[in-house]
Design a protein around this motif. Structure first.
Motif, PDB file in Angstrom:
ATOM      1  N   LYS A  42       0.842  -1.189   0.000  1.00  0.00           N
ATOM      2  CA  LYS A  42       0.000   0.000   0.000  1.00  0.00           C
ATOM      3  C   LYS A  42       0.879   1.243   0.000  1.00  0.00           C
ATOM      4  CE  LYS A  42      -4.491   1.162   1.086  1.00  0.00           C
ATOM      5  NZ  LYS A  42      -5.551   0.445   0.399  1.00  0.00           N
ATOM      6  N   PRO A  44       0.479   5.670  -0.618  1.00  0.00           N
ATOM      7  CA  PRO A  44      -0.594   6.673  -0.633  1.00  0.00           C
ATOM      8  C   PRO A  44      -0.644   7.507  -1.900  1.00  0.00           C
ATOM      9  CG  PRO A  44       1.228   7.438   0.712  1.00  0.00           C
ATOM     10  CD  PRO A  44       1.630   6.094   0.205  1.00  0.00           C
ATOM     11  N   ARG A  47      -4.172   8.721  -3.079  1.00  0.00           N
ATOM     12  CA  ARG A  47      -5.184   8.922  -2.052  1.00  0.00           C
ATOM     13  C   ARG A  47      -6.128  10.059  -2.442  1.00  0.00           C
ATOM     14  NH1 ARG A  47      -6.580  10.527   2.992  1.00  0.00           N
ATOM     15  NH2 ARG A  47      -5.359  12.429   2.787  1.00  0.00           N
ATOM     16  N   SER A  74      -3.973   3.339  -3.205  1.00  0.00           N
ATOM     17  CA  SER A  74      -4.866   4.065  -2.280  1.00  0.00           C
ATOM     18  C   SER A  74      -5.922   4.925  -2.966  1.00  0.00           C
ATOM     19  CB  SER A  74      -4.070   4.941  -1.302  1.00  0.00           C
ATOM     20  OG  SER A  74      -3.180   4.163  -0.543  1.00  0.00           O
TER      21      SER A  74
END
Lengths: 312, 312, 312
Positions: A42, A44, A47, A74
């Motif tokens: 994972k 980011p 995001r 993300s």
């Protein structure tokens, strides 16, 4: 990571790309691929970005591959399959897409039975559009993941001799791969039953109906999926005969180079276009293709959505 | 929380487990259960882990229960139902699983109509496999959630008298519960119409075709779902007659202990295997089972995926 | 942001709301709307809250709109469409809902073909219930997004003259909008073919079968979707005739005010209830409606689930 240069807003097909754009996607995929081997898969990078996966045709692996790529980066993702949607209510593709777009997604990943459907959306929508397969036209992320696999195993694409065997006429995989490999300097040969050779294709690459000739000395053999609907469409007599004349058997593999790679986009019809011993054999890179598929889709999402470099 | 000892890589069934393994899952479930009562139902224990829920049979509650457990533990989850997938394209289970596995998930949760399907995957795949129901064979998380419910309400499993009533022959729920309860020292009695008693089952537990005898003095009664396809299969005459002879009515409940617990795995056929007054009555713990289902699945995810203890 | 006052635990319909409750939702939606224009469309307001989207009828836009709203607010969401669920196994709506509720979600968003289904759940469940369309009864979030769109463009609702045109009898959109606009002081006129005017509706608003009369001097025209099943139900002769008598054409739009707004809940039947030139014309706010739909659903989630104000 300094993002390589990919100057397009969309990924509609391989045909409009220059070799440097293809290299940019492959290099990015290679850099992102190691995230998949981490215990915590994972980053980011995307995001707060929203991706709509709009699939008008059934799909397991392509949709799953995009969804996993989206989650690893993300992004928020939303998948719409036509079977449970108002697409059944007769709305046009453009109205569906415009409506989804009004919900402010950053990208629409589209699979559609009509050639050119993603290009049509790209002309009329603001979102980034990724073609996840349009009719018999293109399937660019498939060609990119095939290329990533070849480059990983062979160290290069230029100069490779690649045989593409099967239902060339109806295959978006064949078309995208033919474009990509030709642009990158590989030498391709297409092989299909005479009824499944599209007119004019010989301008793109040499064509044969003899598989033994196609695989002779090949660095890689890409088998195409035979679709059930073709089998009943009179394009060829029987499954058994298709296997006898165009199936990739161990004996035929021996005509290729000793270090030949066997590719298949899946899902496979074992015993039809490919013998099980070949699919599971030492030269098969079919599962590497799948892993690389996630990496390539991560790269496409990342390049099109302007991922934050330091976050990756 | 010190994770209790669960030494297996998979959860394929109850039969191969030792009592201490079962206790480990139940203890973990009890510890994790309180997360579900928090205003913010989210712990980072499985952040960056990917779980594929691969369902070859329709399911609401089991799939929803796994998905919620995955989200509460912050895992990324991907659900594939066969109706919108390339499973329809005739790919084998192994090829589908191998392909999904090549996308690097940490776990595959499988529901499949064939007994042994998850064991087959476990032999051929690297991912952790959880059996979410395989044919008429096992449904281990159901038995674990039933056991958690009994233990919560009764304080123990050993020595309980439990009647399991219904289509024993086709029930994976009955089979998993019979294994679990026997291993944990409960005393079980199976009750089914003569046509729905599998041969040899009497080696596992006593069998009767008289429900009054089965529920006599019971601490708990587990009713099994009658499946529509059995009703038309000639296994018993009519729904009305089934209810008359094998349905759990208030009158029959009176034969059990005063503090009897009524369980049902759902979905219920009210008025067939269970009267509505019983399903909604004071002894029913049917909805407790559902809540415990999420807790048990959290525990299984946590134990198999090596959750970070301090994060829970 | 100080949350405006919305005193209900559920959103079941517009009919039971007071004007101040409607204003509370609209004000909250307006405040949250700007999140959708951020590069990172994500706020932690509902982190750790679980929402179940339970759809018994096919839907793209409403389901997608709720799902996006849930993700933007960081809620965990779970979508259940009946086609892949045990709903097919004959379980009652209440049993399905009770079972989902036992998994501790904070909210159930329900679309169901039966009028009153969400009210039934609200009486029997502890979760917050949002009506996402119940039969021909109400579709409150649609009316709220329509109102948000009108208020944004016109600065007010009171005193607006709004024509609602189409299959008034079967339309939950018409019913919710009629309630909302009347409560907020707008003046509405309903227009439908004589066979599609429900009895007694004239107590709620004036009714006509002449579209030219309905749109005369209108500030806004809300077109209703004609459903295929009505077309074959003998309610009106042909699609062509329907368009001729009740379709919104450019010529008819000219009878309205110069700054008229055209709304449609989608999916549109172009050339049936609305001409393409009108749907895509300068007065159309159809795509604004969709964007506002996400904002309104964010507001409903936020108000019902007690979002943390400072987190938004």
């Amino acid at each position: 990571m300094t993002p390589p240069s990919y100057p397009h807003r969309h990924l509609l097909g391989i045909e409009p790309l220059e070799p440097s754009h293809i290299t940019a996607v492959l290099d990015t995929a290679e850099a992102l691929r190691e995230v998949l081997d981490r215990p915590i898969k994972k980053v980011p990078a995307l995001r707060g970005k929203t991706v709509v996966n709009l699939f008008y045709e059934a799909s397991t692996r392509t949709r799953a591959s995009f969804e996993i790529a989206e989650k690893v980066l993300s992004a928020d993702s939303l998948s719409i399959a036509t079977s449970t949607s108002s697409v059944q209510k007769g709305e046009t593709l453009l109205d569906t897409a415009k409506n989804l777009e009004a919900m402010n997604p950053d990208m629409i990943v589209l699979r559609h039975a009509a050639s050119g459907a993603p290009h049509f959306l790209a002309r009329h929508c603001r979102s980034a559009i990724v073609n996840a397969g349009d009719g018999a036209h293109e399937h660019p992320t498939q060609a990119l993941l095939d290329a990533l696999t070849l480059r990983q195993k062979k160290g290069r694409l230029a100069g490779l001799r690649v045989a593409i065997v099967g239902d060339v006429m109806h295959s978006r995989v064949a078309r995208s791969n033919a474009w990509l490999l030709t642009k990158m300097g590989a030498e391709i040969i297409l092989c299909a039953p005479p009824t499944l050779i599209p007119k004019g294709i010989e301008r793109l690459a040499p064509v044969t109906s003899r598989i033994d000739e196609a695989v002779e000395g090949a660095d890689a053999i890409m088998m195409l999926r035979i679709q059930q609907e073709r089998m009943t469409g009179g394009y060829f007599p029987t499954v058994r005969e298709y296997h006898a004349r165009f199936g990739l058997t161990e004996e035929r593999v021996k005509r290729a180079r000793k270090d030949v790679l066997i590719l298949h986009p899946g899902p496979m019809n074992r015993g039809v276009e490919i013998a099980s011993e070949v699919a599971d054999g030492p030269y098969s890179v079919i599962l590497d293709q799948v892993t690389n598929g996630v990496a390539v889709r991560m790269a496409v999402l990342y390049l099109l959505l302007g991922g934050v470099p330091e976050a990756a």
